[in-house]
Structure formats: structure tokens, C-alpha cells
Design an enzyme around this catalytic site. Structure first.
Site, PDB file in Angstrom:
ATOM      1  N   GLY A 157       6.551 -17.019  -4.789  1.00 25.17           N
ATOM      2  CA  GLY A 157       6.419 -15.910  -3.842  1.00 25.17           C
ATOM      3  C   GLY A 157       4.968 -15.589  -3.549  1.00 25.17           C
ATOM      4  N   GLY A 196       6.655  -1.398 -12.248  1.00 22.70           N
ATOM      5  CA  GLY A 196       6.244  -2.335 -11.194  1.00 22.70           C
ATOM      6  C   GLY A 196       5.523  -3.503 -11.835  1.00 22.70           C
ATOM      7  CB  THR A 250      10.753  -6.505   1.276  1.00 21.43           C
ATOM      8  OG1 THR A 250       9.556  -5.923   0.771  1.00 21.43           O
ATOM      9  CG2 THR A 250      10.503  -7.081   2.661  1.00 21.43           C
ATOM     10  CD  GLU A 300       6.316 -11.718  -3.283  1.00 20.42           C
ATOM     11  OE1 GLU A 300       6.096 -12.802  -3.848  1.00 20.42           O
ATOM     12  OE2 GLU A 300       6.937 -11.596  -2.203  1.00 20.42           O
ATOM     13  CB  SER A 321      -5.992  -7.628  -6.597  1.00 19.48           C
ATOM     14  OG  SER A 321      -5.749  -8.020  -5.271  1.00 19.48           O
ATOM     15  CD  GLU A 322      -5.980  -3.794  -9.545  1.00 16.02           C
ATOM     16  OE1 GLU A 322      -4.942  -4.152  -8.944  1.00 16.02           O
ATOM     17  OE2 GLU A 322      -6.836  -3.064  -9.012  1.00 16.02           O
ATOM     18  CD  GLU A 352      14.432  -0.676 -13.080  1.00 21.88           C
ATOM     19  OE1 GLU A 352      14.186   0.274 -13.857  1.00 21.88           O
ATOM     20  OE2 GLU A 352      15.298  -1.538 -13.291  1.00 21.88           O
ATOM     21  N   PRO A 353      11.432   2.657 -10.008  1.00 22.58           N
ATOM     22  CG  PRO A 353      12.724   4.504  -9.365  1.00 22.58           C
ATOM     23  CD  PRO A 353      12.837   3.084  -9.836  1.00 22.58           C
TER      24      PRO A 353
HETATM   25  C1  LIG Z   1       5.928  -2.348   1.051  1.00 21.04           C
HETATM   26  C2  LIG Z   1       6.334  -2.817  -0.298  1.00 21.04           C
HETATM   27  C3  LIG Z   1       7.296  -3.821  -0.412  1.00 21.04           C
HETATM   28  C4  LIG Z   1       7.717  -4.250  -1.681  1.00 21.04           C
HETATM   29  N1  LIG Z   1       8.728  -5.171  -1.782  1.00 21.04           N
HETATM   30  C5  LIG Z   1       9.283  -5.403  -2.998  1.00 21.04           C
HETATM   31  C6  LIG Z   1      10.469  -6.200  -3.110  1.00 21.04           C
HETATM   32  O1  LIG Z   1      10.998  -6.717  -2.118  1.00 21.04           O
HETATM   33  N2  LIG Z   1      11.025  -6.359  -4.336  1.00 21.04           N
HETATM   34  C7  LIG Z   1      10.487  -5.794  -5.460  1.00 21.04           C
HETATM   35  O2  LIG Z   1      11.036  -5.979  -6.529  1.00 21.04           O
HETATM   36  N3  LIG Z   1       9.345  -5.075  -5.380  1.00 21.04           N
HETATM   37  C8  LIG Z   1       8.737  -4.837  -4.188  1.00 21.04           C
HETATM   38  N4  LIG Z   1       7.607  -4.069  -4.084  1.00 21.04           N
HETATM   39  C9  LIG Z   1       7.040  -3.525  -5.294  1.00 21.04           C
HETATM   40  C10 LIG Z   1       5.657  -4.082  -5.640  1.00 21.04           C
HETATM   41  O3  LIG Z   1       5.774  -5.413  -6.059  1.00 21.04           O
HETATM   42  C11 LIG Z   1       5.028  -3.147  -6.671  1.00 21.04           C
HETATM   43  O4  LIG Z   1       4.710  -1.946  -6.004  1.00 21.04           O
HETATM   44  C12 LIG Z   1       3.807  -3.757  -7.324  1.00 21.04           C
HETATM   45  O5  LIG Z   1       4.168  -4.819  -8.163  1.00 21.04           O
HETATM   46  C13 LIG Z   1       2.997  -2.738  -8.143  1.00 21.04           C
HETATM   47  O6  LIG Z   1       3.836  -1.988  -8.970  1.00 21.04           O
HETATM   48  P1  LIG Z   1       3.692  -0.373  -8.960  1.00 21.04           P
HETATM   49  O7  LIG Z   1       3.717   0.062  -7.543  1.00 21.04           O
HETATM   50  O8  LIG Z   1       4.712   0.179  -9.873  1.00 21.04           O
HETATM   51  O9  LIG Z   1       2.238  -0.109  -9.524  1.00 21.04           O
HETATM   52  P2  LIG Z   1       1.839   0.063 -11.070  1.00 21.04           P
HETATM   53  O10 LIG Z   1       2.378  -1.059 -11.869  1.00 21.04           O
HETATM   54  O11 LIG Z   1       2.174   1.449 -11.489  1.00 21.04           O
HETATM   55  O12 LIG Z   1       0.259  -0.078 -10.981  1.00 21.04           O
HETATM   56  C14 LIG Z   1      -0.617   1.003 -10.622  1.00 21.04           C
HETATM   57  C15 LIG Z   1      -2.057   0.481 -10.756  1.00 21.04           C
HETATM   58  O13 LIG Z   1      -2.316   0.110 -12.120  1.00 21.04           O
HETATM   59  C16 LIG Z   1      -2.760  -1.242 -12.161  1.00 21.04           C
HETATM   60  N5  LIG Z   1      -2.286  -1.891 -13.391  1.00 21.04           N
HETATM   61  C17 LIG Z   1      -1.036  -1.885 -13.913  1.00 21.04           C
HETATM   62  N6  LIG Z   1      -0.990  -2.621 -15.025  1.00 21.04           N
HETATM   63  C18 LIG Z   1      -2.231  -3.116 -15.218  1.00 21.04           C
HETATM   64  C19 LIG Z   1      -2.829  -3.967 -16.200  1.00 21.04           C
HETATM   65  N7  LIG Z   1      -2.120  -4.473 -17.229  1.00 21.04           N
HETATM   66  N8  LIG Z   1      -4.147  -4.259 -16.081  1.00 21.04           N
HETATM   67  C20 LIG Z   1      -4.870  -3.762 -15.042  1.00 21.04           C
HETATM   68  N9  LIG Z   1      -4.365  -2.965 -14.081  1.00 21.04           N
HETATM   69  C21 LIG Z   1      -3.058  -2.636 -14.176  1.00 21.04           C
HETATM   70  C22 LIG Z   1      -2.175  -1.893 -10.927  1.00 21.04           C
HETATM   71  O14 LIG Z   1      -2.884  -3.066 -10.562  1.00 21.04           O
HETATM   72  C23 LIG Z   1      -2.316  -0.771  -9.915  1.00 21.04           C
HETATM   73  O15 LIG Z   1      -3.631  -0.747  -9.422  1.00 21.04           O
HETATM   74  C24 LIG Z   1       7.135  -3.672  -2.839  1.00 21.04           C
HETATM   75  C25 LIG Z   1       6.138  -2.684  -2.714  1.00 21.04           C
HETATM   76  C26 LIG Z   1       5.760  -2.248  -1.472  1.00 21.04           C
HETATM   77  C27 LIG Z   1       4.726  -1.158  -1.377  1.00 21.04           C
END
Ligand SMILES: Cc1cc2nc3c(=O)[nH]c(=O)nc-3n(C[C@H](O)[C@H](O)[C@H](O)COP(=O)(O)OP(=O)(O)OC[C@H]3O[C@@H](n4cnc5c(N)ncnc54)[C@H](O)[C@@H]3O)c2cc1C
Length: 388
Positions: free
Chosen positions: A243, A132, A159, A364, A367-368, A128-129
Site C-alpha cells: 500500500g 492508528g 477510505t 498508511e 512519515s515518523e 480505530e479511534p
Molecule cells: C483521510 C484519511 C484516510 C484514511 N484511510 C484509512 C483506511 O482506509 N483504513 C485505515 O485503516 N486507516 C485509514 N486512515 C488512518 C491512518 O492510516 C492513520 O490516521 C495513521 O496511521 C495515523 O494514525 P493516527 O491518526 O491514530 O495518529 P497517531 O498514531 O495517534 O499519531 C499521532 C502522531 O504521533 C506520531 N507517532 C506515533 N507513534 C510514534 C512513534 N512510535 N514514533 C514517533 N512518532 C510517533 C505520529 O507519527 C503522529 O505524528 C486514514 C486516515 C485519514 C486521515
């Protein structure tokens, strides 16, 4: 002891998909990258080849194959076109597997045959917005009203979202319940209140569509609850364990394509009156690429075999994903370097591969988050050691 030798059938599968990827996917990839079109021709061909329902049992219209078979085929597809590969990966790993694993008989019969044939496109709606990595912070809600569930919320970065006919959607009974409040649902695009929102423009992977999915008093029949009420987080996490093997495989496909391009170019391009492959600096890049790609594949096959044996493979999947993804980003960067200035130009495939690779260490689980999964399991004593 894990045996990494493919069987005769697996070699045949691999060479069939390799030929298909070389003839059809690789030549089309630049067009998809330029236009952002969804790979419909490939989608139909993959349906006919049985690549869209690989681990779905034959009784539900699938190919009834193993996870190892799946990764062998997926690597070839992703070598040919990463955008096409992720559409295949989402359909298999994120939509069919949870229905297969957690669905009722009626749900399997209703949804799996159409998905496995490719007649229907699937998507997976967790992010969600505002959530993640911390998926349980989701705000999309589900409320039971009579014989239906009413879903409200916004799902982000989905996706296959614009094309999807069937969505696996997560929503919560109450955000305060965190993981215990999450429910999973199978939602059809025709259900009232289900809508595709904003379509994203991305750095790479342009032939893969990514959009919001909007749930506005979306009505879902009660029989479309997937798994038990309040146990949706288990569905989500079990799905991602599998996945991640798919995304690791996508990374290897991209990295291998970059390696092939770098190898060829290094033997053709001359500098100082000789092919640049004569220079040790270039040779070491090739050696390191080949080594890291092979190591990535071994990690993937270990995780896939454990999955096929019904063993827990959370750590192994996370290790495979973080190592393969970072290898793809690293290897495509080196492949651009081997091409010199030409690597920065659209005509050369490595320019696209470099942009495509980056997504692998984001979606999915970043890396963190993969490192978090590995470390948490090590500290809990769940890591069985390098022997697998
Ligand atoms: C092209 C694309 C396709 C996608 N497809 C899908 C899909 O089909 N279905 C779906 O549900 N989602 C999908 N996603 C979402 C994707 O899985 C998320 O963007 C991803 O999991 C990261 O979440 P976020 O973007 O909210 O980043 P955030 O969770 O906000 O993270 C921001 C940064 O903080 C770091 N971080 C967060 N928590 C921690 C922690 N506890 N310890 C250390 N570092 C941390 C992260 O590693 C990252 O570097 C897609 C995203 C993209 C860009």
C-alpha cells in the site's frame, strides 16, 4: 542492478492512462473538491479500463499486470485527480492484494472478480479511534460462536467506507495478545451488524470518502476468516508494504501536477516586465521540484520491482513513501509560492493540490512511522544498501 526503462507495453499503458487522466479526471477534479462527491463516473471508467484489478490474475477477472505497471498507471490517475487515485489505490493495494495473497481459493473466486471489475467497492479497516500508528492496540474484538465470528468495535477514517460492498476488517481475539491476537476477515456490507458511521469532512482529498465502520455483534461466516487465526497482523503489515508504494505514487502524481502548473504559470506571469521564469529564484524552485519528483519515482520503481521479484521490500517501500510524501507537501507549497497570491485562490489548481498533498505523509503510516521502519531495519542489519 535495477533496470528502470519501461517496456513498450508499459509506455503504451502509461500514455493511455495519461490521456484518460488529462481528458476526464483533471477537468472533473475541481467539482469533486467542491462537492465531496465520490467519483462514480471515473470509478466505472477505471473498471472498464482494467485499472481496478491491475495485479489480480486474469483467471479472477483482473488485468494480470505487475506492480510496476500498477504504479505507472496510478501516477497518471493521481496526476489527474488525487481523490480518484486513492479510491483506485485502496481497491488494488489494500483490498484485492490481501485477498489474493492470503485468501482461500473460494474467497478469491467469490470476491476478486467483482472487485477487479469495479462492480464492488472495497475498503480496508485497520485504524480505530484509539489506535492508528500503534495498530496492535486495537480494541475491536472477534469471538468464535459456532460457525460464525462475532465482531464488535469501531473502525476509524476508512477510505471508501460509505460506498464499500466488501471490507477487509481486523479485530483481536484478546487485546492483551497484541500482534498475536489479530485476525483478518472479509466482511460484506450486508452482514448483520455491519454499519457505516460518521462521515468525515477533510482538509483536502474531498472526493475521497472517509467514514467510520461500526461493528455491532457483526456476524461473519467462519469461511470469511482471511489467513490464519491470530495471524492477521501479518496480513495487515504485508498489505501496507504494498500500500505504501501506492501512496508514494499518489504523492508523485500530485507533485507532478503541481510542478506542471508552476512551470506553465511561471512562463505566463510577468513581473518587472518579464516572465517570472526568468528569475533565478523561480528557476531553482522548478529545478528542485523536478529533481525531487524524479528521485521519488526512482525510489518507488525500485520498491515496485523488488515486490515483483518476490523480494522483501519493507525498507524500500517505507523510503519511497516518506520521501515522496514529503516531496509532495514541499512541492505543492512551492507551486503555490510560484503563483503568488493567485496560488491561494480556489480557481487555481495548486490551491487544491496543496491541500490534497498533506494526507500522503499521514495515512498508511505517518512519515515518523516510515522512518521508524527504515531505522529499525537498518539497526537489525536488514538494509541491503542503495544498490537495491
Ligand atoms: C483521510 C484519511 C484516510 C484514511 N484511510 C484509512 C483506511 O482506509 N483504513 C485505515 O485503516 N486507516 C485509514 N486512515 C488512518 C491512518 O492510516 C492513520 O490516521 C495513521 O496511521 C495515523 O494514525 P493516527 O491518526 O491514530 O495518529 P497517531 O498514531 O495517534 O499519531 C499521532 C502522531 O504521533 C506520531 N507517532 C506515533 N507513534 C510514534 C512513534 N512510535 N514514533 C514517533 N512518532 C510517533 C505520529 O507519527 C503522529 O505524528 C486514514 C486516515 C485519514 C486521515
Amino acid at each position: 542492478m535495477i533496470d528502470f526503462q519501461p517496456t513498450e507495453e508499459q509506455r503504451l499503458l502509461q500514455s493511455t492512462v495519461r490521456d484518460y487522466a488529462r481528458e476526464k479526471l483533471w477537468p472533473r477534479a475541481p467539482h469533486l473538491d467542491e462537492t465531496g462527491e465520490f467519483p462514480w463516473p471515473a470509478w466505472r471508467e477505471m473498471g472498464e479500463l482494467g485499472l481496478l484489478g491491475m495485479v489480480v490474475p486474469q483467471e479472477y477477472g483482473g488485468a494480470g499486470m505487475s506492480t510496476v505497471d500498477y504504479v505507472l498507471a496510478l501516477e497518471e490517475v493521481c496526476w489527474g485527480c488525487a481523490s480518484t487515485g486513492v479510491a483506485m489505490s485502496v481497491q488494488n493495494s489494500l483490498v484485492e492484494v490481501p485477498i489474493l495473497k492470503f485468501g482461500t481459493l473460494a474467497q478469491k473466486s467469490r470476491y476478486l472478480p467483482g472487485l477487479a471489475s469495479g462492480e464492488r467497492v472495497g475498503c480496508y479497516c485497520l485504524t480505530e479511534p484509539g489506535s492508528g500508528s500503534d495498530a496492535v492496540a486495537m480494541k475491536a474484538t472477534c469471538v468464535k460462536k459456532g460457525d460464525r465470528w462475532i465482531l464488535n468495535g469501531v473502525k476509524q477514517f476508512i477510505t471508501n467506507g460509505p460506498q464499500a460492498d466488501v471490507a477487509v476488517v481486523y479485530a483481536t481475539l484478546d487485546p492483551a495478545l497484541r500482534s498475536k491476537g489479530v485476525c483478518a476477515f472479509i466482511v460484506e456490507k450486508g452482514f448483520p451488524g455491519y454499519r457505516v458511521g460518521k462521515v468525515e469532512h477533510k482538509m483536502g482529498l474531498k472526493g475521497s470518502s472517509t467514514s467510520e465502520i461500526l461493528l455491532e455483534d457483526c456476524e461473519v461466516p467462519e469461511e470469511n476468516l482471511l489467513g490464519q487465526e491470530g495471524r492477521g497482523f501479518t496480513v495487515a503489515m504485508a498489505t501496507l508494504d504494498g500500500g505504501r508504494i501506492g501512496i508514494a505514487t499518489q504523492a508523485v502524481g500530485i507533485a507532478r501536477a503541481a510542478f506542471d502548473e508552476a512551470l506553465r504559470y511561471s512562463q505566463e506571469r510577468k513581473a518587472f516586465d518579464q516572465p517570472i521564469a526568468n528569475f533565478q529564484a523561480i528557476q531553482w524552485k522548478l529545478a528542485d521540484m523536478a529533481t525531487r519528483i524524479d528521485a521519488s519515482r526512482l525510489l518507488i520503481h525500485r520498491a515496485a520491482r523488488l515486490r515483483d521479484q518476490g523480494e522483501n521490500h519493507s525498507v524500500e517501500s517505507a523510503m519511497a513513501k516518506v520521501f515522496s510524501s514529503e516531496t509532495a507537501v514541499w512541492a505543492t507549497n512551492h507551486a503555490v509560492q510560484v503563483h503568488g497570491g493567485y496560488g491561494y485562490i480556489r480557481e487555481f489548481a495548486v490551491e487544491r493540490l496543496y491541500r490534497d498533498a498533506k494526507i500522503c505523509d499521514l495515512y498508511e503510516g505517518t512519515s515518523e512511522i516510515q522512518r521508524l521502519v527504515v531505522a529499525t531495519n537498518i539497526l537489525k542489519g536488514n538494509y541491503r544498501g542503495a544498490g537495491g
